[in-house]
Design an enzyme around this catalytic site. Sequence first.
Site, PDB file in Angstrom:
ATOM      1  N   ASP A 107      36.184  37.050  46.046  1.00  0.00           N
ATOM      2  CA  ASP A 107      37.609  37.234  45.781  1.00  0.00           C
ATOM      3  C   ASP A 107      38.112  36.111  44.871  1.00  0.00           C
ATOM      4  O   ASP A 107      37.515  35.037  44.803  1.00  0.00           O
ATOM      5  CB  ASP A 107      38.411  37.169  47.091  1.00  0.00           C
ATOM      6  CG  ASP A 107      38.054  38.300  48.031  1.00  0.00           C
ATOM      7  OD1 ASP A 107      37.532  39.323  47.552  1.00  0.00           O
ATOM      8  OD2 ASP A 107      38.292  38.142  49.243  1.00  0.00           O
TER       9      ASP A 107
HETATM   10  N1  URA Z   1      34.528  38.212  52.220  1.00  0.00           N
HETATM   11  C1  URA Z   1      35.788  38.061  51.798  1.00  0.00           C
HETATM   12  O1  URA Z   1      36.720  38.359  52.512  1.00  0.00           O
HETATM   13  N2  URA Z   1      35.988  37.588  50.551  1.00  0.00           N
HETATM   14  C2  URA Z   1      34.986  37.215  49.729  1.00  0.00           C
HETATM   15  O2  URA Z   1      35.239  36.751  48.611  1.00  0.00           O
HETATM   16  C3  URA Z   1      33.684  37.365  50.188  1.00  0.00           C
HETATM   17  C4  URA Z   1      33.467  37.866  51.439  1.00  0.00           C
END
Ligand code: URA
Length: 240
Positions: A107
């Site tokens: 993310d």
């Molecule tokens: N899980 C999440 O919530 N975000 C990420 O970036 C990776 C795994």
Amino acid sequence: MAKLERLDKVLANMGYGSRKDVKNHIKNGIVKVNGNIIKDRETKVNPYEDEITINGEVVNYREYIYLMMNKPQGLVSSTDDPLTRTVIDLLSDEYLIYEPFPVGRLDKDTEGLLLISNDGKLAHELLSPKKGVYKTYFAEVDGTVEDDHVGIFNKGLTLDDGYMTLPARLEILESGIVSKVNLTIQEGKYHQVKRMFESIGMKVLFLKRISMGPLKLDPSLEPGEYRELNEEEINMLKFR
Ligand code: URA
């Protein structure tokens, strides 16, 4: 055995200009193969074994690149985005000629280990849900994570869309109003770690991936820094 390729194609692929530029380099006599000036651009070479030089500089030919990045917050894990800077924007031109892409996504507000490569086969192997590659995340969570949660994560949790996650390994590093944990999961659903904690009523405040399969984030990499994988790391990934 590596395929024989046309000299001009090898040089163009390596970023030594367009086919036309490369044609001129060759015509001007600055290109040598195994010490001999070659003026015929259609000469077939073995890019892995023949020593090719331009102006005396050795051309290192390789098909694939493998980079480990400590992804910083604020960048998206894609090759291009109309609104936001991407992790690829951090790479130098020397790597961009290989057209690398992020292997999987983190993310925008997640930090940590991101593999960047142009090896589509390896990417598929690492990302295919069938392969169940383990990924470990360090998380700071708003809430008191307790021993009882270890079993709950291990059984699998039901996410907001009804999906039941596979068993995940929760390691509690610090339990308090804000807790620190390592969580290892074997799948990669959208916002998975955040949604797993949401399902027990807790919000992830900070998230950082620290490993992917056998590959561990190099602790000397600051957010935004990257380096090439060494041979041992490449082999670990390919021959898991
Ligand atoms: N899980 C999440 O919530 N975000 C990420 O970036 C990776 C795994």
